[in-house]
Design an enzyme around this catalytic site. Sequence first.
Site, PDB file in Angstrom:
ATOM      1  N   ALA A  68     -15.499   2.412 -13.611  1.00  0.00           N
ATOM      2  CA  ALA A  68     -16.901   1.979 -13.595  1.00  0.00           C
ATOM      3  C   ALA A  68     -17.235   1.126 -12.379  1.00  0.00           C
ATOM      4  O   ALA A  68     -18.381   1.106 -11.922  1.00  0.00           O
ATOM      5  CB  ALA A  68     -17.218   1.210 -14.875  1.00  0.00           C
ATOM      6  N   PRO A 102     -14.433  20.093 -10.222  1.00  0.00           N
ATOM      7  CA  PRO A 102     -14.124  19.590  -8.877  1.00  0.00           C
ATOM      8  C   PRO A 102     -15.322  18.965  -8.194  1.00  0.00           C
ATOM      9  O   PRO A 102     -15.165  18.176  -7.263  1.00  0.00           O
ATOM     10  CB  PRO A 102     -13.646  20.842  -8.138  1.00  0.00           C
ATOM     11  CG  PRO A 102     -14.244  21.985  -8.879  1.00  0.00           C
ATOM     12  CD  PRO A 102     -14.301  21.555 -10.312  1.00  0.00           C
ATOM     13  N   HIS A 131     -14.927  14.005   3.909  1.00  0.00           N
ATOM     14  CA  HIS A 131     -15.116  12.972   2.904  1.00  0.00           C
ATOM     15  C   HIS A 131     -14.829  11.599   3.493  1.00  0.00           C
ATOM     16  O   HIS A 131     -14.222  11.470   4.551  1.00  0.00           O
ATOM     17  CB  HIS A 131     -14.190  13.209   1.702  1.00  0.00           C
ATOM     18  CG  HIS A 131     -14.622  14.327   0.815  1.00  0.00           C
ATOM     19  ND1 HIS A 131     -14.364  15.654   1.111  1.00  0.00           N
ATOM     20  CD2 HIS A 131     -15.291  14.327  -0.367  1.00  0.00           C
ATOM     21  CE1 HIS A 131     -14.860  16.412   0.148  1.00  0.00           C
ATOM     22  NE2 HIS A 131     -15.427  15.643  -0.753  1.00  0.00           N
ATOM     23  N   LYS A 185     -10.981   8.747   0.090  1.00  0.00           N
ATOM     24  CA  LYS A 185     -10.582   9.875  -0.767  1.00  0.00           C
ATOM     25  C   LYS A 185      -9.121  10.223  -0.487  1.00  0.00           C
ATOM     26  O   LYS A 185      -8.745  10.510   0.642  1.00  0.00           O
ATOM     27  CB  LYS A 185     -11.478  11.089  -0.520  1.00  0.00           C
ATOM     28  CG  LYS A 185     -11.184  12.260  -1.464  1.00  0.00           C
ATOM     29  CD  LYS A 185     -12.211  13.365  -1.319  1.00  0.00           C
ATOM     30  CE  LYS A 185     -11.904  14.550  -2.229  1.00  0.00           C
ATOM     31  NZ  LYS A 185     -11.880  14.174  -3.660  1.00  0.00           N
ATOM     32  N   GLY A 197     -10.846  18.942  -4.049  1.00  0.00           N
ATOM     33  CA  GLY A 197     -10.897  19.897  -5.153  1.00  0.00           C
ATOM     34  C   GLY A 197     -11.963  20.954  -4.946  1.00  0.00           C
ATOM     35  O   GLY A 197     -11.773  22.127  -5.291  1.00  0.00           O
ATOM     36  N   THR A 198     -13.089  20.559  -4.359  1.00  0.00           N
ATOM     37  CA  THR A 198     -14.160  21.522  -4.090  1.00  0.00           C
ATOM     38  C   THR A 198     -13.701  22.568  -3.088  1.00  0.00           C
ATOM     39  O   THR A 198     -13.975  23.766  -3.258  1.00  0.00           O
ATOM     40  CB  THR A 198     -15.406  20.793  -3.553  1.00  0.00           C
ATOM     41  OG1 THR A 198     -15.839  19.835  -4.531  1.00  0.00           O
ATOM     42  CG2 THR A 198     -16.535  21.773  -3.282  1.00  0.00           C
TER      43      THR A 198
END
Length: 214
Positions: free
Chosen positions: A8, A94, A123, A127, A133-134
């Site tokens: 969060a 992803p 990115h 990261k 993942g995409t």
Amino acid sequence: MKLAFFGAGGKVGRALVPVLERAGHEVRGFEIGDALDVRGLDAAVDFTSPDAAPGNVRTALEQGVSCVVGTTGWDPQPLHEIAAARGLRLFVAPNFSIGAVLMMGFAQQAATYFRRAEIIELHNEAKKDAPSGTARATAALIGGDPIIHSVRLPGLVAHQEVLFGGEGELLTIRHDTTARESFAPGVLLALEKLAELPPGLTIGLDSLLAGGAA
């Protein structure tokens, strides 16, 4: 819904938690290292890291809570049986950006007409997984084992180009995420459809956009 949100306080969490609360969800935030007690909640959302996500998700499932996961760079398949045996849902995507999912679909269509393609994904330097993942999901959709170029630099959020080359022409399909709030519609959709999914693992926002859970 009463939600746990793992991560969060992270960049995605800070963008999404207020949106989820404005949509009427009650959110309990967790950070890496917190004791996880999510019993009695309706679902858990994870946007953490590839190291933390497997443990977070396993704990939530073992406590009887279905999960929506946007963390990439880990394999959710081993948790399929845990979720299925308990009648729970594990939804992993992803990318939760609607535009990114459409970009992947357009690339899959274009691959029918072009023999050669390469992917460039960009990115923020924080990261950890590369390729993203995409990018890996896009490569699987278009086939042919395309080369993936990964860029990690400050100032970026999430961006991807798929370049198709043909004799005398170049087709570029690009999507840019300029703010992490763009993930919110996809996360809200996943939460809305979660109870309609079959028990166990479901991967990809495209399955929901196509009405797969309707």
